[in-house]
Design an enzyme around this catalytic site. Structure first.
Site, short mmCIF file in Angstrom:
data_model
loop_
_atom_site.label_atom_id
_atom_site.label_comp_id
_atom_site.label_asym_id
_atom_site.label_seq_id
_atom_site.Cartn_x
_atom_site.Cartn_y
_atom_site.Cartn_z
N SER A 94 28.48 20.08 -71.92
CA SER A 94 28.38 18.66 -72.07
C SER A 94 28.34 17.68 -70.95
CB SER A 94 29.86 18.42 -72.60
OG SER A 94 30.81 18.89 -71.86
N THR A 226 31.74 15.03 -73.25
CA THR A 226 32.10 14.02 -71.75
C THR A 226 33.49 14.69 -71.38
OG1 THR A 226 30.90 11.95 -72.67
CG2 THR A 226 32.40 12.09 -70.94
N THR A 244 29.44 12.88 -67.41
CA THR A 244 28.54 13.44 -68.86
C THR A 244 27.28 13.69 -68.63
OG1 THR A 244 28.60 12.73 -71.16
CG2 THR A 244 28.03 11.07 -69.67
N ARG A 254 18.22 6.69 -71.88
CA ARG A 254 19.49 5.99 -72.58
C ARG A 254 20.68 6.39 -71.51
NH1 ARG A 254 24.64 8.91 -74.14
NH2 ARG A 254 25.32 7.70 -76.14
N VAL A 255 21.44 5.10 -71.77
CA VAL A 255 22.89 5.25 -70.96
C VAL A 255 23.80 4.94 -71.96
CG1 VAL A 255 24.29 4.11 -69.29
CG2 VAL A 255 21.93 4.59 -68.98
N GLY A 256 25.06 5.86 -71.99
CA GLY A 256 26.10 5.68 -72.89
C GLY A 256 27.14 4.79 -72.10
N THR A 277 35.35 9.58 -74.90
CA THR A 277 34.26 10.48 -75.30
C THR A 277 33.71 10.08 -76.98
OG1 THR A 277 35.54 12.32 -76.53
CG2 THR A 277 35.36 12.35 -73.98
N GLY A 278 32.39 10.71 -77.02
CA GLY A 278 31.96 10.58 -78.56
C GLY A 278 30.75 9.54 -78.31
N GLY A 280 29.31 6.81 -77.36
CA GLY A 280 29.18 5.68 -76.63
C GLY A 280 28.57 4.41 -76.81
#
Length: 382
Positions: A94, A226, A244, A254-256, A277-278, A280
């Protein structure tokens, strides 16, 4: 997360594969190996300093951070030391080394740090070939006049600062990526003149049914694992980091939420800290970290503040559980007094039989504590 066709494909083509091991947590196994994840859980401790918390995959690493806190070290050094252990671990897919890659097979990492005593922050996103991006984000904070550096610029900055470049894709993650490619494209799997799909996948993993089952699960439900980590010292100073490898199979670039100050990481030294976490994207839309800190400023407990953030996400979908079931998200928080809490959108973790938990170390030992669920039911889809 429109993945129904991939799920159907795997259900039909990999029928009979073993179910993924129930002890998995973001690529690691719970120490007790209990399928429910509930054995040896402790109630949430209240108001103790120093304190350090993280998502469940940081359980084995919090001791390193606590050692620094007990010696009077800086809270940011403590949280970075803890997550660095996870970033270095090739068995945790992760974050860091061994993270599951983007759709092109490249591992891209994101991280942020916030230092409460000096009110400073640093962040990096879409970084390739540098393993310890929490340390890289700290370097941005300490050695530049910027807050955020992204992409190849972040990589070059890291090289200039002495960070070693390396291939972050482990053989484990490469095989899962190849299986995902074969599941998503006819051109990446054998034609009709070749053995059946199941035999092809078996060959990728040398017949290891456990690995095949794990690959099936993470392909059908792409992980968003994360590790956020927050600490408060004996004097009440606070810092946090979130690191993460992001959503697996993501579009490159892609950015969370993890590197977004005020979303995946937020610290106010007069109040507390929060991380997530999860999925984003859902956190970014509500500035979840900032929301939680402001709720604590108004007097809510960390757990209550985390639930408020989840309520805002649920309201974005008018409480439609069918839509909300397509993803999962968790919030974690502590306040200046050392009170901590966490909340999850659903009762279960990513494994249906495993309750949502987080890790806490209050100076005695690291242990798992249950998250408060927003929906007190099992999500069988997201």
């Amino acid at each position: 997360m429109e993945l129904w066709s991939r799920r159907k494909f795997f259900l039909t083509s990999l029928a009979g594969s073993a179910i993924a091991s129930a002890g998995k947590l973001f690529g690691r196994t719970l120490p007790n190996g209990d399928a429910t994840g509930l054995a040896n859980l402790a109630p949430a401790a209240q108001g103790k300093r120093p304190l350090i918390i993280s998502s469940a995959n940081g359980l084995h690493a919090l001791g390193a951070g606590m050692d620094i806190l007990k010696k009077g070290g800086d809270t940011l050094d403590a949280v970075v030391a803890a997550v660095t252990i996870v970033e270095d671990d090739p068995n945790d897919d992760s974050v860091g080394y061994g993270g599951l890659p983007n759709e092109e097979g490249e591992v891209e990492l994101d991280a942020s740090v916030m230092h409460g005593p000096t009110h400073r922050a640093g962040s990096v996103a879409s970084v390739r070939r540098i393993k310890n991006v929490s340390r890289l984000a700290k370097a941005v904070m300490e050695k530049t006049n910027h807050v955020m550096i992204v992409g190849d610029g972040a990589r070059r900055f890291g090289v200039a600062e002495g960070f070693e470049e390396m291939n972050l894709l482990t053989e484990h993650s490469r095989k899962i990526w190849l299986t995902w490619k074969a599941a998503s494209s006819m051109n990446w799997r054998p034609g009709i003149d070749s053995p059946e799909w199941k035999e092809h996948v078996s060959a990728i993993f040398d017949g290891d049914e456990k690995q095949i089952a794990y690959a099936e699960r993470v392909i059908a439900h792409p992980p968003t694992g994360t590790i956020p980590c927050m600490a408060v010292d004996a004097h009440g100073d606070i810092s946090a980091t979130t690191t993460t490898s992001g959503l697996s199979w993501k579009i490159p670039g892609r950015v969370g939420d993890s590197p977004i100050i005020g979303a995946g990481c937020c610290v106010d030294n007069e109040v507390g800290a929060a991380g997530s976490t999860g999925k984003g994207e859902e956190n970014i839309k509500i500035s979840g970290g900032h929301t939680i800190v402001e709720m604590m400023r108004r007097g809510k407990s960390p757990e209550e503040a985390c639930l408020e953030a989840l309520a805002r996400i649920a309201r974005n979908y008018n409480g439609d559980k069918k839509k909300l079931s397509t993803f999962h998200i968790f919030f974690y928080a502590l306040n200046k007094d050392g009170v901590h809490g966490a909340a999850s959108l659903w009762r279960n973790h990513y494994e249906e039989k495993q309750h949502s938990v987080y890790a806490v170390h209050d100076g005695t030992e690291a242990r798992l504590v249950e998250c408060k669920p927003f929906f007190d039911e099992i999500n069988t889809h997201g």
